[in-house]
Write a protein that holds these residues in place. Structure first.
Motif, PDB file in Angstrom:
ATOM      1  N   ASP A 179      56.088  55.280  11.660  1.00 38.41           N
ATOM      2  CA  ASP A 179      54.744  54.775  11.962  1.00 38.41           C
ATOM      3  C   ASP A 179      53.879  54.743  10.710  1.00 38.41           C
ATOM      4  O   ASP A 179      53.186  53.748  10.424  1.00 38.41           O
ATOM      5  N   ALA A 180      53.917  55.818   9.929  1.00 37.95           N
ATOM      6  CA  ALA A 180      53.106  55.884   8.710  1.00 37.95           C
ATOM      7  C   ALA A 180      53.592  54.874   7.674  1.00 37.95           C
ATOM      8  O   ALA A 180      52.794  54.186   7.026  1.00 37.95           O
ATOM      9  N   VAL A 181      54.907  54.766   7.509  1.00 35.05           N
ATOM     10  CA  VAL A 181      55.463  53.832   6.527  1.00 35.05           C
ATOM     11  C   VAL A 181      55.173  52.395   6.936  1.00 35.05           C
ATOM     12  O   VAL A 181      54.815  51.555   6.096  1.00 35.05           O
ATOM     13  N   LEU A 182      55.304  52.105   8.222  1.00 34.56           N
ATOM     14  CA  LEU A 182      55.032  50.754   8.704  1.00 34.56           C
ATOM     15  C   LEU A 182      53.576  50.364   8.446  1.00 34.56           C
ATOM     16  O   LEU A 182      53.283  49.251   7.979  1.00 34.56           O
ATOM     17  N   ASP A 183      52.651  51.267   8.741  1.00 33.04           N
ATOM     18  CA  ASP A 183      51.235  50.970   8.476  1.00 33.04           C
ATOM     19  C   ASP A 183      51.007  50.697   6.996  1.00 33.04           C
ATOM     20  O   ASP A 183      50.224  49.803   6.620  1.00 33.04           O
ATOM     21  N   ARG A 184      51.697  51.441   6.142  1.00 33.50           N
ATOM     22  CA  ARG A 184      51.557  51.245   4.693  1.00 33.50           C
ATOM     23  C   ARG A 184      52.085  49.883   4.263  1.00 33.50           C
ATOM     24  O   ARG A 184      51.469  49.173   3.454  1.00 33.50           O
ATOM     25  N   ILE A 185      53.244  49.487   4.807  1.00 36.35           N
ATOM     26  CA  ILE A 185      53.845  48.197   4.463  1.00 36.35           C
ATOM     27  C   ILE A 185      52.931  47.041   4.901  1.00 36.35           C
ATOM     28  O   ILE A 185      52.700  46.092   4.149  1.00 36.35           O
ATOM     29  N   VAL A 186      52.401  47.119   6.123  1.00 40.16           N
ATOM     30  CA  VAL A 186      51.508  46.069   6.621  1.00 40.16           C
ATOM     31  C   VAL A 186      50.260  45.981   5.746  1.00 40.16           C
ATOM     32  O   VAL A 186      49.785  44.886   5.416  1.00 40.16           O
ATOM     33  N   ALA A 187      49.718  47.129   5.342  1.00 38.01           N
ATOM     34  CA  ALA A 187      48.529  47.132   4.484  1.00 38.01           C
ATOM     35  C   ALA A 187      48.839  46.497   3.131  1.00 38.01           C
ATOM     36  O   ALA A 187      48.045  45.696   2.610  1.00 38.01           O
ATOM     37  N   GLU A 188      49.993  46.825   2.559  1.00 43.34           N
ATOM     38  CA  GLU A 188      50.375  46.232   1.274  1.00 43.34           C
ATOM     39  C   GLU A 188      50.583  44.730   1.401  1.00 43.34           C
ATOM     40  O   GLU A 188      50.170  43.959   0.519  1.00 43.34           O
TER      41      GLU A 188
END
Length: 268
Positions: free
Chosen positions: A124-133
């Motif tokens: 969940d945390a990594v996915l949010d980071r990828i979407v933000a990037e």
């Protein structure tokens, strides 16, 4: 071959110039090179970002061939089509790259998300980071999805499988969110070798990945691009107030129905 790379580049460029979104399904990952080069031809060099789903980083260099399934990332960067800083790697976990390659990625500003990061931070945390990037500066995004990013339990029909990868639930969610929440202008799914899987499982799962992308693109077009949007009708039956938010779902469903009616009236 170099000749076929140019033919693919011409066709993808023609699709992009027609203001359509190319969805390319094919063989080895060398296809990423003409796909992204065509986008650079239309939108300009260093104007497109790439999200590269793969268990390998595909930025090898120094081999006998200028283009193969392990070199597209390096060649695109070396020829100036995409900056290293505009590459986002997702799912890396193979025995390579080694230390020097990770140092090269870090020094050049390439964002990479290994399965070690997922193990430490959670999806969940990594996915949010990828979407933000992916959403930075509203940049145009190409998604290149190598099916070996998935665990071999889900896709055996690929040439270089690596255990410990994404499951289908994770993959569908991340592809759908990226296509809905960022400015995706092109998508490819590669390294699919049907004859390696007589069970049809790899074909079925690959089709679901493409469907997740098309669903996300449709959501984006319909304005359903909010963070982790899910239909209020299909994600909650709202027959009771078990979670304490029954009315919220009922109101959201009604609002969507009213919006659909408004659009129908406008189209008449």
């Amino acid at each position: 071959t170099e000749r076929s790379m140019q033919h693919v580049r011409e066709v993808v460029r023609e699709i992009v110039e027609a203001e359509a979104i190319p969805v390319i399904i094919g063989g080895d990952h060398s296809l990423e090179y003409p796909n992204v080069a065509a986008l650079a031809d239309v939108y300009g060099k260093e104007k497109v970002s790439v999200i590269h789903f793969d268990s390998h980083y595909d930025a090898w260099w120094g081999g006998a061939h200028l283009i193969d399934h392990g070199t597209p990332v390096y060649r695109l960067i070396n020829e100036g089509h995409v900056r290293a800083a505009d590459y986002i790697q997702v799912g890396l976990r193979s025995s390579g790259p080694g230390k020097s390659a990770f140092e090269w990625m870090r020094e050049n500003g390439m964002r990479y998300h290994t399965m070690a990061e997922v193990e430490k931070r959670g999806w969940d945390a990594v996915l949010d980071r990828i979407v933000a990037e992916a959403s930075e500066e509203g940049r145009k995004i190409h998604i290149s999805f190598d099916i070996d990013v998935l665990d071999p339990a889900f896709t055996t029909a690929t040439g270089t499988p690596v255990p410990g990868g994404l499951n289908m639930r994770e993959a569908v969610k991340i592809v759908r969110r990226l296509c809905a929440e960022s400015n995706v202008v092109s998508f490819d799914l590669v390294e699919f070798h049907p004859s390696l899987d007589p069970t049809y499982k790899s074909a079925l799962n690959s089709a679901f990945i493409v469907k997740a992308c098309l669903t996300g693109l449709a959501m984006n077009k319909e304005g359903k691009s909010g963070e982790h949007y899910l239909s209020p009708l299909t994600s909650e039956h709202a027959v009771d107030d078990y979670y304490g938010d029954q009315q919220e779902y009922l109101d959201a469903t009604k609002a969507e129905e009213e919006e659909e009616e408004r659009k129908k009236e406008e189209d008449r």
